[in-house]
Each structure stands twice: as structure tokens, then as C-alpha cells.
Design an enzyme around this catalytic site. Structure first.
Site, short mmCIF file in Angstrom:
data_model
loop_
_atom_site.label_atom_id
_atom_site.label_comp_id
_atom_site.label_asym_id
_atom_site.label_seq_id
_atom_site.Cartn_x
_atom_site.Cartn_y
_atom_site.Cartn_z
N ASP A 8 40.41 98.67 44.31
CA ASP A 8 40.83 97.27 44.38
C ASP A 8 42.32 97.14 44.70
OD1 ASP A 8 40.66 94.56 44.38
OD2 ASP A 8 40.18 94.32 42.26
N HIS A 17 40.48 92.63 46.57
CA HIS A 17 39.64 91.42 46.57
C HIS A 17 40.41 90.17 46.98
CE1 HIS A 17 41.13 90.98 42.30
NE2 HIS A 17 41.15 89.71 42.66
N SER A 59 45.90 87.89 40.34
CA SER A 59 45.45 89.15 40.93
C SER A 59 46.44 89.67 41.97
CB SER A 59 44.08 88.96 41.61
OG SER A 59 43.10 88.65 40.66
#
Length: 570
Positions: free
Chosen positions: A168, A137, A246
């Protein structure tokens, strides 16, 4: 404040003499700080309370020495935590990078154009082979990616080598030799045990420099991956994972225990990291095939067998445990072997509990879907089932299975086809997401139910719908047919958008008839509709009557129409 400054017995003597504290009250106050064991040993008789003070002649000092040893042990623990923190920081300095992404997402309501570009930031870390691991993402729908290493003002251009939206994860590569000078790779470790400490390293919002946050492992279990809407193993920790974290590593010792990727909305310090088995599965697939291969599925839906009555009805003995098959995907290999209401007893020799779980580690269990997802595509599994009271063992080939309605469509343009002002698109969940954050309640109910529940019956099947009607004289009165599924074209059942496009373009009859949901019918004079299409495209400034993926075949009627429509629109 006075009690927190105690360091030695002599220090204690000076404090007690100057403060006139009696021994019991002193211990009562001290008990709330660090000196827990003392009052239980000395003051079972409260009558002695006024006779004793904390002086050199009191018998308290052997016990205070015990408490001081407790404090010493706590200092040693603190030193160990500090050493672990320093180790994590040292590893991160030459491995963790900051990622800058410029991305552009398509519009599913207007599939011939993109939305405004946006900028975002994330983290990543170097692994062997001069590659960088980050979250999918972080670079989804990317048009430009830059990477900056710690302590450097220079940003380097990066390319996305492979990306797996279900798990992901993504792999980046950088050609610049300058970037790789002084960079070290991190090694993947094992799944941490419960209560073990990890250090999450990255570049969260609120600053530009690297950040290190300590967390404790709370649980290990399959979790919904928000980005890919997939159920895979994840590790929950109590460290805050904020935007920008992230893609950064969670370090345990001198190895990577996982990749930070999401947190729990509304939760307090509840973050999740992708464990190393999922990371290794992703990387190994990329190394072996040169691209992302996906995660396997057996293609069955099961219900637990925790109720004693249902186990008895399906002739399960007291030693048997398992789950009941309630639905089978027609495109799976299991569809030709297993049957509805078979009881799956074991997977690859591992017994399945009545709740659908299998052993993971000592006193830990996990759903057997995890075992299935860790298989390589086209790998077989030995499945033991109970059918009508008899046990059978079958070898089933596992592979990734695509749903009838795609859950996501990152890094690609949506498909569309326009004829007579009717915009035909395949139904996807990203299309439904255009209805807003509360899309489940605001989008058309029938489309939502099909997106979440229907299974494909044949390969490459799509649900084709009319997303909107671009108004013109040719389609006046048909505007309320939007958001309905197209089932047939001139009596031929529609398989997918490409098939619908071919049926319309190759129509050799005077009239064109489309059968829709609810028994609705769309009927047009074919020649008039073709002529109207180019004028509608020009009026709405649409360059092509169809998306680029429908233009693969050359020298066919579809391509000719698109070319003529594009010329008319210029």
C-alpha cells in the site's frame, strides 16, 4: 473548579480560609484532582478530623509543597509534549502535501467497459530525490493526479513513478520547479517503542487545512493490509486515522516513524501506520530496479507445534522449537527442497518458536514471516529443518509468488474473450468482489473456495470461467452454463485465457467442444459460431471480441478475428 485553580501555597491559604473547608474534607476532594499523597501521611486517625483546618499553622504545607512539585513536573511534561507537537507541525508545513485523484475502475462483469470516474483525496510527504510517498490506495486506478502543498492555492500535475499494492505504498514525481521551491524532505527513522508518542499529519475529511493528531504506539505486529490483502508488519496507534489521512507521515521527533494507511472498522481511535522497514524495502526496490519488486515468500504453510504430543511424535527434543510444514507452493524453490511434515527449526540462524514467532526487540516477538518478507527477490535464506528425527540445513531462494487466483488487479484492464456470446474471463478476486460487500457468502461457493485455497501447479496458470452468456440463437439453452470453469477445449487442457483463445481461434475441426465443471459439455458448430460472434458484438455495442492484452502478437488469427469483429461493430 476551586481546586483546579490552586497554583501556590499562599493561594491555598486564601482558599482554605474563605471556604471554611476542614483539612480532611479538603484533602478528600483534592485527592481526586492532583494531591494524591497527602491523606495517607496525615489522616490515619479520623478522630483528628474536626480539629484541623487548612490554615497557616497546620502542618500541611510541607506536604502541599510536595504536591506542587508534582504539578510542576506535570507542567514540564506538558511543555515537552507541546515542544514535540510544534516540532511535528514545523516539519509538516514544508513537507506534507494534499493529493487529489481522479480514478476509474473497470467493471469485471462487463470487462470491456469502465465504471463511472470518482474523485478522492489523500495525503503524502516529500522524501529525498524530489519524490513524494503516499498510499497505493490513494492513487489506485488513477487517470489524473494533482498535488497541492501547504499554504499554496496551486495544484500541480503529478505522475505515479512506482506503486506497490501489497504494501500500500506509491511514489509520485512532479516536474514543476515552482512546486519544489521551499519544500523540505523528511527522513525515515526507526520503529518506535511501545508507548512512544507519534504525531500523524495529513488532510483528513472535515476540513481543507493540514491536521496534526497525537497518538501512542500500542503494538507492533504483522497485520492484514486491507488494500493489498497482504500480511506485513504494521504499527497500531491510538490516534484517529480518517479518510484523507491516508499517505500522511507519522512523525516521532524529527523523523518519520511510518505512513498512515488504515483504521480498524468499529474500533475507537485504533489506527495503523506502515513502519519504516516496509517503506525502505519498497523504496530500495524501486531505486535498484526502477520498478516495484514485491515482497518475498518462502511458499510454505505451517502449523504451530505448541502441543507436547505432536512434538514428541515428530522426534523434537526438549530444546527444539519450530513449526510443521503443512503445504508447499509448487512454484516455490522450497517445493524442490523441503517436504510436507518437515519441522522448520530456524530461519537464517534465528530459532523459531513453537508458535511461529522470532525475537523482534526486548520482550517482543513477531512471526518469522516478517523475516522472509524483508528479503530481496532471488536472495537466499538458510533454513534448518528436522526431518525424520535428523537435522538438516538447506539454502532456499526466495522470490515473490503469485497466487492461482489474483487477489487484486489495480491499474490494469481485465482480460476477456468473447466467442459465440460466451464471455470467457480468468477468475480473480476482484471479479468475485462484484457480487457485493458480502461477496464471500453471495458469490458461487465453488469459485470462492478455489479462489481462497487452490495453489497453482504451473507458471502462468489461470482458472478460466464463463462469466456470462450474451443471448443469441447460437447459444440458446446454454445460458445456465455461466460461472462454470472451462477445463478442456477439444480434449486439450486449458492453461490460461490466452491458451483458450488460441485453441478456439486455431480450431480446424467442424465441431468445437468445451469440457466444463461438473462434467458439463458445451458443443457448437464452429463455423456457425464464428459468424454469430460479430453479430452478437454489434448487438451489444462491444468494440472488440477480446481485451487488448490478447492482441500483443501481430499477424495471427486472433488479431484478424478481433479486427473483423471491431469493423462489424462500428
Amino acid at each position: 473548579m476551586l481546586l483546579r485553580s490552586i497554583r501556590t501555597v499562599e493561594h491555598l491559604r486564601r482558599i482554605s480560609a474563605s471556604s471554611y473547608l476542614t483539612y480532611p474534607s479538603f484533602l478528600t476532594r483534592a485527592e481526586n484532582a492532583v494531591f494524591t499523597p497527602i491523606s495517607r501521611f496525615y489522616y490515619s486517625n479520623p478522630q483528628n478530623e474536626n480539629r484541623h483546618t487548612a490554615t497557616a499553622s497546620s502542618p500541611v504545607y510541607p506536604r502541599w509543597r510536595i504536591s506542587i512539585r508534582h504539578m510542576s513536573r506535570r507542567r514540564n511534561v506538558a511543555k515537552g509534549a507541546t515542544a514535540a507537537y510544534s516540532s511535528a507541525v514545523d516539519l509538516a508545513m514544508d513537507s506534507v502535501v494534499k493529493i487529489f485523484t481522479v480514478s476509474t475502475s473497470p467493471s469485471y462483469f462487463l470487462p470491456w467497459q469502465n465504471k463511472s470516474q470518482r474523485e478522492s483525496m489523500g495525503s503524502g510527504f516529500v522524501i529525498s530525490g524530489r519524490r513524494i510517498i503516499t498510499n497505493a490506495h490513494v492513487v489506485a486506478d488513477h487517470s489524473f493526479v494533482l498535488v497541492r502543498k501547504h499554504g499554496s492555492p496551486i495544484k500541480h500535475r503529478a505522475k505515479v513513478e512506482a506503486i506497490g499494492h501489497e504494501c500500500d505504498l506509491a511514489v509520485l514525481v512532479i516536474d514543476s520547479e515552482v512546486f519544489w521551491e521551499g519544500m523540505n524532505s523528511l527522513e525515515l527513522g526507526d520503529i518506535p517503542l511501545l508507548r512512544e508518542e507519534v504525531f500523524v499529519v495529513g488532510y483528513p475529511q472535515g476540513g481543507d487545512n493540514i491536521s496534526v493528531t497525537k497518538g501512542v504506539v500500542s503494538r507492533v505486529e504483522p497485520t492484514q493490509y486491507v488494500h493489498g490483502a497482504t500480511q506485513l508488519m504494521a504499527i497500531q496507534i491510538d490516534a484517529a486515522i480518517n479518510p484523507g489521512n491516508s499517505g500522511g507521515p507519522a512523525i516521532m521527533g524529527n523523523k518519520v516513524a511510518g505512513v498512515a494507511f488504515q483504521n480498524l472498522a468499529g474500533g475507537e481511535n485504533i489506527g495503523y501506520i506502515i513502519p519504516t522497514p516496509v517503506i525502505k524495502h519498497f523504496i530500495n526496490g524501486v531505486e535498484e530496479s526502477g520498478k516495484y519488486i514485491g515482497f518475498c515468500s518462502m511458499g510454505v504453510s505451517c502449523q504451530p507445534m505448541e502441543n507436547a504430543q505432536i512434538r514428541s511424535i515428530y522426534q523434537m527434543s526438549s530444546e527444539m522449537t519450530g513449526v510443521l510444514i503443512s503445504k508447499i507452493n509448487p512454484l516455490s524453490d522450497a517445493h524442490r527442497i523441503l517436504k510436507k511434515e518437515d519441522v522448520i527449526l530456524a530461519f537464517d540462524g534465528v530459532p523459531i518458536g513453537n508458535d511461529g514467532t522470532v525475537p523482534l526487540r526486548k520482550k517482543e516477538r513477531i512471526t518469522f514471516d516478517h523475516m522472509v518478507s524483508m528479503k530481496k527477490p532471488d536472495e537466499t535464506a538458510l533454513v534448518k529443518v528436522l526431518r525424520e528425527g535428523k537435522e538438516h540445513e538447506f539454502s532456499i531462494t526466495l522470490r515473490p509468488l503469485q497466487p492461482l487466483v489474483p487477489v487484486h488487479q489495480f491499474d490494469q484492464l481485465p482480460s476477456y474473450y468473447i466467442f459465440a456470446g460466451f464471455v470467457f474471463v480468468p477468475l480473480t478476486q476482484p471479479y468475485l468482489h462484484e457480487y457485493g460487500e458480502d461477496w464471500y457468502n453471495t458469490c458461487p461457493r465453488r469459485l470462492c473456495e478455489r479462489a481462497l485455497r487452490d495453489l497453482p501447479e504451473k507458471s502462468n496458470q489461470q482458472l478460466v470461467i464463463i462469466s456470462q452468456v450474451l443471448m443469441d440463437d447460437i447459444n440458446t439453452g446454454f445460458e445456465r452454463l455461466a460461472e462454470l470453469q472451462v477445463k478442456k477445449v477439444n480434449g486439450v487442457e486449458v492453461d490460461n485465457l490466452r491458451h483458450l483463445c488460441q485453441l478456439i481461434e486455431n480450431c480446424d475441426t467442424e465441431n468445437l467442444k468445451l469440457d466444463l465443471d461438473d462434467g458439463r459439455v458445451l458443443a457448437l458448430k464452429y463455423r456457425d459460431a464464428r459468424l454469430a460472434t460479430s453479430m452478437i458484438l454489434k448487438r451489444h455495442r462491444i468494440a472488440s471480441a477480446m481485451s487488448s492484452d490478447l492482441l500483443i502478437e501481430q499477424n495471427n488469427p486472433v488479431t484478424e478475428l478481433a479486427a473483423s469483429c471491431s469493423t462489424a461493430a462500428v
